[in-house]
Design a protein around this motif. Structure first.
Motif, PDB file in Angstrom:
ATOM      1  N   GLY A 162      38.015 -26.771 -20.164  1.00 53.99           N
ATOM      2  CA  GLY A 162      36.828 -27.662 -19.773  1.00 53.99           C
ATOM      3  C   GLY A 162      36.442 -27.536 -18.328  1.00 53.99           C
ATOM      4  O   GLY A 162      37.259 -27.898 -17.475  1.00 53.99           O
ATOM      5  N   LYS A 164      33.225 -29.165 -15.604  1.00 55.86           N
ATOM      6  CA  LYS A 164      32.056 -29.713 -15.329  1.00 55.86           C
ATOM      7  C   LYS A 164      30.832 -29.012 -15.024  1.00 55.86           C
ATOM      8  O   LYS A 164      29.849 -29.324 -15.466  1.00 55.86           O
ATOM      9  CB  LYS A 164      32.551 -30.787 -14.309  1.00 55.86           C
ATOM     10  N   PRO A 166      28.653 -25.844 -15.747  1.00 55.73           N
ATOM     11  CA  PRO A 166      28.464 -25.127 -16.795  1.00 55.73           C
ATOM     12  C   PRO A 166      28.401 -23.591 -16.287  1.00 55.73           C
ATOM     13  O   PRO A 166      28.300 -22.623 -17.192  1.00 55.73           O
ATOM     14  CB  PRO A 166      27.209 -25.330 -17.481  1.00 55.73           C
ATOM     15  N   TYR A 202      30.493 -23.498 -29.699  1.00 57.87           N
ATOM     16  CA  TYR A 202      30.834 -23.460 -28.342  1.00 57.87           C
ATOM     17  C   TYR A 202      30.762 -21.936 -27.967  1.00 57.87           C
ATOM     18  O   TYR A 202      31.714 -21.300 -27.786  1.00 57.87           O
ATOM     19  CB  TYR A 202      32.233 -23.967 -28.279  1.00 57.87           C
ATOM     20  N   THR A 290      28.781 -29.072 -24.720  1.00 60.28           N
ATOM     21  CA  THR A 290      29.935 -30.124 -24.273  1.00 60.28           C
ATOM     22  C   THR A 290      30.606 -30.788 -25.294  1.00 60.28           C
ATOM     23  O   THR A 290      30.208 -30.784 -26.490  1.00 60.28           O
ATOM     24  CB  THR A 290      29.231 -31.106 -23.243  1.00 60.28           C
ATOM     25  N   LEU A 295      33.419 -34.875 -22.406  1.00 64.02           N
ATOM     26  CA  LEU A 295      31.905 -34.666 -21.694  1.00 64.02           C
ATOM     27  C   LEU A 295      32.189 -33.306 -20.869  1.00 64.02           C
ATOM     28  O   LEU A 295      31.475 -33.104 -19.814  1.00 64.02           O
ATOM     29  CB  LEU A 295      31.365 -35.730 -20.903  1.00 64.02           C
ATOM     30  N   LEU A 296      33.084 -32.454 -21.151  1.00 60.49           N
ATOM     31  CA  LEU A 296      33.068 -31.069 -20.565  1.00 60.49           C
ATOM     32  C   LEU A 296      32.939 -29.851 -21.368  1.00 60.49           C
ATOM     33  O   LEU A 296      32.759 -30.089 -22.464  1.00 60.49           O
ATOM     34  CB  LEU A 296      34.652 -30.844 -20.201  1.00 60.49           C
ATOM     35  N   TYR A 297      32.240 -28.847 -20.623  1.00 60.64           N
ATOM     36  CA  TYR A 297      31.777 -27.550 -21.235  1.00 60.64           C
ATOM     37  C   TYR A 297      33.042 -26.689 -21.543  1.00 60.64           C
ATOM     38  O   TYR A 297      33.745 -26.438 -20.606  1.00 60.64           O
ATOM     39  CB  TYR A 297      30.824 -26.888 -20.032  1.00 60.64           C
TER      40      TYR A 297
END
Length: 397
Positions: A162, A164, A166, A202, A290, A295-297
Motif C-alpha cells: 500500500g 499513500k 497514487p 485494483y 484504495t 485507506l492506502l492505494y
C-alpha cells in the motif's frame, strides 16, 4: 561530337561500378527480389553478399537487431563454430551472415503464428504485500480466480504494498521461453476483490512494457575485482561508482490506458517486437483504488499472458557488459532443415544460392527440370553404350 555509351549486351548493370550496384540493390524491399537477385549470376550474388541485403531486410522489419555486432553459427553435426574471428576469411564471413540472416527472416516472417503464452517463469515484483501468498508467481495461473487450496477460499493474485501516493509505480518482471521471441501482444487481468465491500477492482491507470536482456555485468565493478598476478593487488581502472543497471532495455512501448474492470484486457503492440534476452517487464503506472481498511492505494493483478512465438534454432547473447555488444547465435543440426509440419511449411530452403521465401514452387520446378535433364542424359549414355556393345558384338559374329 558527344561520345555515346553503347549498352552492354549483358545489361546496363555491367556498366556500373560495384559500389553503385550495391547501393541500387539496397533499395530492394521484397524478399522475393533479394532472393532472385542472389541467383542471377555469381557477380550479382557477390553484390548481394557484400551489400548484406538479408541483414538489411531483418533490420528494416525489426530494428532491435541493430544491436547485433557478431554472428555465431554452430553446426552440431560438424561441431564447428563460426564466430567471425580473424582466422575466418572475409568471403566465408559474408556467406555465413547471408545464410544466417536469410534463415532468421524466414523463421520470423514465414512460419505460422500460434497463439501461445511465451512466459516461462516469473522473476520478481517491485513490491509484494504478503509473501508468498500474494507473490508474482500467482499471476502465472490461467484460472486466476481459483482457490489456492481446497481448504482455503482465498483467490490467486499478486498484490503490491500500500502507498499513500497514487503516483508510485509498480513493475512485474518475467522470463520468456526463448532468448529470441516475437511478441505481438500482452494480456493482463486486474484483480476484483469479491471478498471486500463493493467488489473493488485494483487496477492501474496506465500500463507500459519493456523488453530486453539481463546485464551481464555483476553488481560490483569487474575492473575492481581483477587481481594483478605479480603484486596480488586490485588493478586501478577508471569505473563509474554506483550499481549498474540490472537490465538493458531494447524496446519500450507507449503507455496504454487500463480499464478498471475484471477482465483479461489485451494490449497490442504497435508492431511485432523481437525480444532479445528473454526479459519482459510490465510497468503499472498510477493507482486508482484504495482499500477501506487502511485507506492506502494498491495494485493487484490476477493473470499476465504474453502472446507471441519463440524463434527456434536462434539465440541471443550479450558479448560485453553494459550493452556494449551482442551476438546472434544460429544453431544448425539434424532438425535445422527438417522440422515438424505444424511449425513450418512443407517446403524448406536448403540451398545457399536461393531463399525459400521467394522461389517457392518455381525453384521446385527448376530442380525437377534439372533432375529430368540428368536422368535423360544418363539414359542417353546408357542407350549409346548398349548400342555400341550391340554393334561390336555383331562385328565379331
Amino acid at each position: 561530337m558527344e561520345t555515346q555509351i553503347m549498352p552492354s549486351p549483358r545489361g546496363m548493370m555491367y556498366l556500373l561500378d560495384d559500389d553503385t550496384i550495391i547501393y541500387i540493390l539496397k533499395y530492394l524491399v521484397a524478399p522475393s527480389d533479394v532472393a532472385n537477385a542472389s541467383i542471377v549470376s555469381r557477380n550479382w550474388r557477390q553484390h548481394v553478399l557484400e551489400g548484406q541485403l538479408w541483414r538489411g531486410l531483418c533490420h528494416r522489419e525489426f530494428p532491435e537487431l541493430g544491436l547485433i555486432d557478431e554472428v555465431i553459427e554452430i553446426d552440431i553435426l560438424r561441431r564447428v563454430e563460426g564466430a567471425g574471428s580473424s582466422n575466418t576469411s572475409y568471403q566465408s564471413t559474408l556467406e555465413k551472415n547471408h545464410r544466417v540472416y536469410r534463415q532468421l527472416y524466414w523463421e520470423i516472417t514465414q512460419t505460422p503464428l500460434l497463439e501461445r503464452n511465451c512466459i516461462s517463469a516469473a522473476i520478481a515484483a517491485s513490491s509484494t504485500d504478503k509473501f508468498p501468498e500474494e507473490s508474482i508467481h500467482e499471476t502465472l495461473h490461467p484460472n486466476s480466480k481459483r482457490p489456492r487450496d481446497i481448504h482455503d477460499a482465498s483467490w490467486s493474485y499478486w498484490s503490491s504494498m500500500g502507498q499513500k501516493d497514487p503516483r508510485v509505480p509498480e513493475s512485474l518482471t518475467y522470463k520468456l521461453l526463448s532468448s529470441l521471441c516475437l511478441v505481438h501482444e500482452i494480456k493482463i487481468r486486474p484483480f476484483e476483490a469479491e471478498f471486500q465491500h463493493g467488489n473493488p477492482v485494483y487496477s492501474s491507470k496506465y500500463v507500459r512494457f519493456r523488453l530486453g536482456y539481463e546485464n551481464p555485468r555483476p553488481s560490483c565493478s569487474e575492473d575492481m575485482l581483477r587481481m594483478d598476478v605479480e603484486c596480488d593487488k586490485p588493478l586501478e581502472f577508471p569505473w563509474t561508482p554506483g550499481p549498474p543497471p540490472e537490465y538493458i532495455w531494447t524496446y519500450v512501448s507507449p503507455e496504454y490506458p487500463m480499464d478498471q474492470r475484471d477482465s483479461l484486457q489485451t494490449f497490442k503492440l504497435p508492431r511485432p517486437v523481437l525480444c532479445m534476452g528473454q526479459i519482459l517487464q510490465v510497468e503499472l503506472l498510477e493507482r486508482v483504488q484504495t482499500q477501506l481498511q487502511d485507506l492506502l492505494y494498491y495494485i493487484c493483478v490476477c493473470h499476465v499472458r504474453v502472446i507471441g512465438k519463440p524463434i527456434k534454432n536462434f539465440g541471443f547473447s550479450p558479448l560485453s557488459a553494459g550493452g556494449g555488444g551482442c551476438g546472434l547465435i544460429c544453431q544448425r543440426g539434424l532438425d535445422y532443415w527438417t522440422r515438424p509440419k505444424p511449425d513450418i511449411p512443407e517446403h524448406v530452403p536448403n540451398e545457399d544460392d536461393a531463399a525459400g521465401v521467394a522461389l517457392g514452387a518455381g525453384r521446385d520446378n527448376f530442380a525437377e527440370r534439372i533432375r529430368q535433364l540428368r536422368l535423360n542424359r544418363g539414359l542417353w549414355h546408357f542407350t549409346r553404350e548398349v548400342s555400341y556393345n550391340s554393334a561390336a558384338s555383331c562385328r565379331h559374329m
